[in-house]
Motif scaffolding. Structure first.
Motif, short mmCIF file in Angstrom:
data_model
loop_
_atom_site.label_atom_id
_atom_site.label_comp_id
_atom_site.label_asym_id
_atom_site.label_seq_id
_atom_site.Cartn_x
_atom_site.Cartn_y
_atom_site.Cartn_z
N ASP A 59 5.96 -2.32 0.82
CA ASP A 59 5.43 -3.44 0.06
C ASP A 59 4.37 -4.16 0.90
O ASP A 59 4.09 -3.77 2.04
CB ASP A 59 6.54 -4.41 -0.36
CG ASP A 59 7.39 -4.88 0.82
OD1 ASP A 59 6.82 -5.12 1.91
OD2 ASP A 59 8.61 -5.00 0.67
N GLU A 60 3.79 -5.21 0.34
CA GLU A 60 2.68 -5.89 1.01
C GLU A 60 3.12 -6.59 2.29
O GLU A 60 2.36 -6.66 3.26
CB GLU A 60 2.03 -6.88 0.05
CG GLU A 60 1.28 -6.19 -1.09
CD GLU A 60 0.61 -7.18 -2.03
OE1 GLU A 60 0.81 -8.40 -1.85
OE2 GLU A 60 -0.13 -6.73 -2.93
N LYS A 61 4.35 -7.13 2.31
CA LYS A 61 4.82 -7.79 3.53
C LYS A 61 5.01 -6.78 4.65
O LYS A 61 4.69 -7.05 5.81
CB LYS A 61 6.13 -8.53 3.25
CG LYS A 61 5.95 -9.87 2.57
CD LYS A 61 7.08 -10.81 2.90
CE LYS A 61 6.76 -12.23 2.49
NZ LYS A 61 7.78 -13.20 2.92
N GLN A 62 5.54 -5.61 4.31
CA GLN A 62 5.70 -4.57 5.32
C GLN A 62 4.33 -4.07 5.77
O GLN A 62 4.12 -3.81 6.96
CB GLN A 62 6.54 -3.42 4.76
CG GLN A 62 7.12 -2.50 5.82
CD GLN A 62 8.08 -1.48 5.24
OE1 GLN A 62 7.67 -0.58 4.51
NE2 GLN A 62 9.35 -1.62 5.58
N GLU A 63 3.41 -3.97 4.84
CA GLU A 63 2.04 -3.58 5.18
C GLU A 63 1.44 -4.55 6.20
O GLU A 63 0.83 -4.14 7.20
CB GLU A 63 1.18 -3.55 3.92
CG GLU A 63 -0.29 -3.22 4.17
CD GLU A 63 -1.15 -3.47 2.95
OE1 GLU A 63 -2.24 -2.85 2.86
OE2 GLU A 63 -0.76 -4.28 2.08
N LEU A 64 1.61 -5.85 5.96
CA LEU A 64 1.10 -6.86 6.88
C LEU A 64 1.74 -6.72 8.25
O LEU A 64 1.06 -6.80 9.28
CB LEU A 64 1.37 -8.26 6.31
CG LEU A 64 1.04 -9.44 7.23
CD1 LEU A 64 -0.45 -9.48 7.53
CD2 LEU A 64 1.49 -10.76 6.59
N ALA A 65 3.06 -6.51 8.28
CA ALA A 65 3.77 -6.36 9.55
C ALA A 65 3.23 -5.17 10.34
O ALA A 65 3.01 -5.25 11.55
CB ALA A 65 5.27 -6.19 9.30
N TYR A 66 2.99 -4.06 9.65
CA TYR A 66 2.49 -2.87 10.32
C TYR A 66 1.08 -3.08 10.85
O TYR A 66 0.75 -2.69 11.97
CB TYR A 66 2.50 -1.68 9.36
CG TYR A 66 3.88 -1.18 8.99
CD1 TYR A 66 5.03 -1.75 9.53
CD2 TYR A 66 4.05 -0.13 8.09
CE1 TYR A 66 6.29 -1.30 9.19
CE2 TYR A 66 5.31 0.34 7.75
CZ TYR A 66 6.43 -0.25 8.30
OH TYR A 66 7.67 0.20 7.96
N LYS A 67 0.24 -3.72 10.05
CA LYS A 67 -1.15 -3.96 10.47
C LYS A 67 -1.19 -4.88 11.69
O LYS A 67 -1.99 -4.66 12.62
CB LYS A 67 -1.96 -4.54 9.32
CG LYS A 67 -2.33 -3.52 8.25
CD LYS A 67 -3.19 -4.15 7.16
CE LYS A 67 -3.65 -3.09 6.16
NZ LYS A 67 -4.48 -3.68 5.07
N GLN A 68 -0.36 -5.90 11.69
CA GLN A 68 -0.33 -6.82 12.82
C GLN A 68 0.13 -6.12 14.10
O GLN A 68 -0.42 -6.34 15.18
CB GLN A 68 0.57 -8.02 12.51
CG GLN A 68 -0.04 -8.98 11.50
CD GLN A 68 0.84 -10.18 11.24
OE1 GLN A 68 2.06 -10.07 11.21
NE2 GLN A 68 0.24 -11.34 11.05
N GLN A 69 1.13 -5.26 13.96
CA GLN A 69 1.63 -4.56 15.14
C GLN A 69 0.65 -3.51 15.64
O GLN A 69 0.49 -3.31 16.85
CB GLN A 69 3.00 -3.93 14.82
CG GLN A 69 4.09 -4.99 14.67
CD GLN A 69 5.40 -4.40 14.22
OE1 GLN A 69 6.27 -4.09 15.04
NE2 GLN A 69 5.57 -4.24 12.92
N PRO A 115 2.85 1.72 -4.40
CA PRO A 115 2.69 0.85 -5.58
C PRO A 115 3.98 0.10 -5.89
O PRO A 115 5.08 0.59 -5.62
CB PRO A 115 2.32 1.83 -6.69
CG PRO A 115 2.78 3.17 -6.22
CD PRO A 115 2.68 3.15 -4.74
N ALA A 116 3.83 -1.10 -6.45
CA ALA A 116 5.00 -1.91 -6.80
C ALA A 116 5.80 -1.23 -7.91
O ALA A 116 5.27 -0.42 -8.67
CB ALA A 116 4.54 -3.30 -7.25
N GLY A 117 7.08 -1.58 -7.96
CA GLY A 117 7.93 -1.01 -9.00
C GLY A 117 8.97 -0.07 -8.42
O GLY A 117 9.40 -0.23 -7.28
N ALA A 118 9.35 0.91 -9.22
CA ALA A 118 10.39 1.85 -8.80
C ALA A 118 9.95 2.65 -7.58
O ALA A 118 8.76 2.89 -7.37
CB ALA A 118 10.71 2.80 -9.95
N LYS A 119 10.94 3.04 -6.76
CA LYS A 119 10.64 3.85 -5.58
C LYS A 119 10.06 5.19 -6.01
O LYS A 119 10.52 5.80 -6.97
CB LYS A 119 11.91 4.07 -4.76
CG LYS A 119 12.45 2.80 -4.11
CD LYS A 119 13.67 3.11 -3.27
CE LYS A 119 14.19 1.85 -2.58
NZ LYS A 119 15.39 2.12 -1.75
#
Length: 342
Positions: free
Chosen positions: A46-56, A78-82
């Motif tokens: 998701d977008e929060k995990q994306e942000l965490a990865y980019k920052q690291q 993409p958002a929604g079902a896995k």
């Protein structure tokens, strides 16, 4: 058979050491064509995990911990079902095509699927399994802590000489004071324990920074290393089948003076588990957070009442929603700087 397995183990260790040595030689240096992948792509859930990865990734490039001259990307599912690894691969390929056009298929690409929430390894849930610490980092001690031989693992942490860490335990990104005792086979991650504390054997204790209504808070998940966070039941009447630190979860709720209602769980009300149980207090300081969660853990072990009614309680699921990636990275950076300056 035993001899063959032993030889295989030696061969694997030697091969791993060669690869690590080769990677170490590439870190922080521009790589020539063919020395490394042209593109490294990491998928995020998701977008929060994306942000965490980019920052690291940014921090690692700044510290020259990765090869230079490589294109690093994070692609969010993409958002929604896995959509699984297959769907995630197709999405990543589409993103690469958008970025590079027809040229992308001429590159050597490393695609790393890292979009899970790591319910089996919750200390990696907030910042991602792909950035999980391995025992090649370092720590600082005021003199020499009481560790059980060479069988405990201390990773980028600051331990007072008066603390003790028992056999089989892992301590990462943490500060432990002089009167802290860590039992056998524990995992301690992102914690700050400055007061006297005992972490019972087989404990898992992991702290997260949170941003709630604009305020910085902290919450510490604490349970047994053998607890199954993925096991779930469909109805409130069945939560007695769940176990917390080897104890019936219903009994734990009685010890904590918590009522069995739907509000006890976040998210899907027909999938009730330790993962979405609202049992972990949100506190104003990191040390208070750890201390409070250890009290609830020890209350279960000692079968002594410890009321959680006065606290704002969160589930692990909610902690990941509120996680403050920047503050957690800053905390790790502070420990890193303190270690390197000494």
């Amino acid at each position: 058979m035993a001899a063959a397995n032993a030889l295989l183990g030696v061969a694997l260790r030697e091969a791993t050491q060669r690869k690590l040595q080769r990677f170490s030689e590439l870190r922080g240096k521009p790589v020539a064509a063919g020395e490394f992948w042209d593109i490294v792509a990491i998928t995020a859930a998701d977008e929060k995990q994306e942000l965490a990865y980019k920052q690291q990734l940014s921090e690692k490039l700044k510290k020259k911990e990765l090869p230079l001259g490589v294109q690093y990307h994070v692609f969010v599912d993409p958002a929604g079902a896995k959509i699984g690894n297959g769907g995630s691969t197709l999405c990543a390929l589409r993103c690469l095509e958008k970025l590079y056009g027809d040229k992308w298929n001429s590159f050597t690409i490393l695609l790393i699927h890292s979009g899970g929430y790591s319910q089996r390894l919750p200390n990696a849930s907030a910042l991602g399994k792909i950035f999980t610490a391995l025992p090649f980092a370092f720590s600082i001690f005021s003199t020499t802590p009481k560790c059980s031989g060479n069988t405990s693992c201390i990773i980028q942490s600051i331990l007072d000489s008066g603390c003790s860490v028992a056999t089989g335990s892992v301590v990462e990104y943490s500060r432990l004071g002089p009167n802290v005792s860590v039992g056998e086979n524990c995992v301690v991650s992102g914690c700050s324990v400055i007061t006297e504390a005992v972490l019972p054997a087989d404990s898992f204790v992991c702290s997260l920074s949170l941003k709630m209504n604009g305020y910085l808070k902290y919450s510490t998940m604490a349970f047994g290393v053998q607890d199954n966070l993925k096991r779930n039941v469909k109805t409130l009447s069945d939560i007695k089948l769940l176990q917390f630190f080897g104890v019936c979860f219903l009994s734990c709720l009685n010890i904590w003076n918590l009522k069995v209602t739907e509000e006890l769980f976040s998210g899907n009300k027909t999938c009730l588990s330790l993962w979405n149980a609202r049992i972990f207090p949100a506190c104003s300081s990191l040390s208070d957070s750890v201390t409070t969660s250890l009290k609830m853990l020890n209350a279960v072990r000692n079968k002594s009442p410890f009321s959680l009614n006065k606290y704002k309680l969160l589930s692990i699921e909610e902690m990941l929603i509120y996680k403050d990636v920047e503050d957690m990275i800053t905390y790790r950076e502070q420990i890193f700087l303190e270690i390197t300056l000494n």
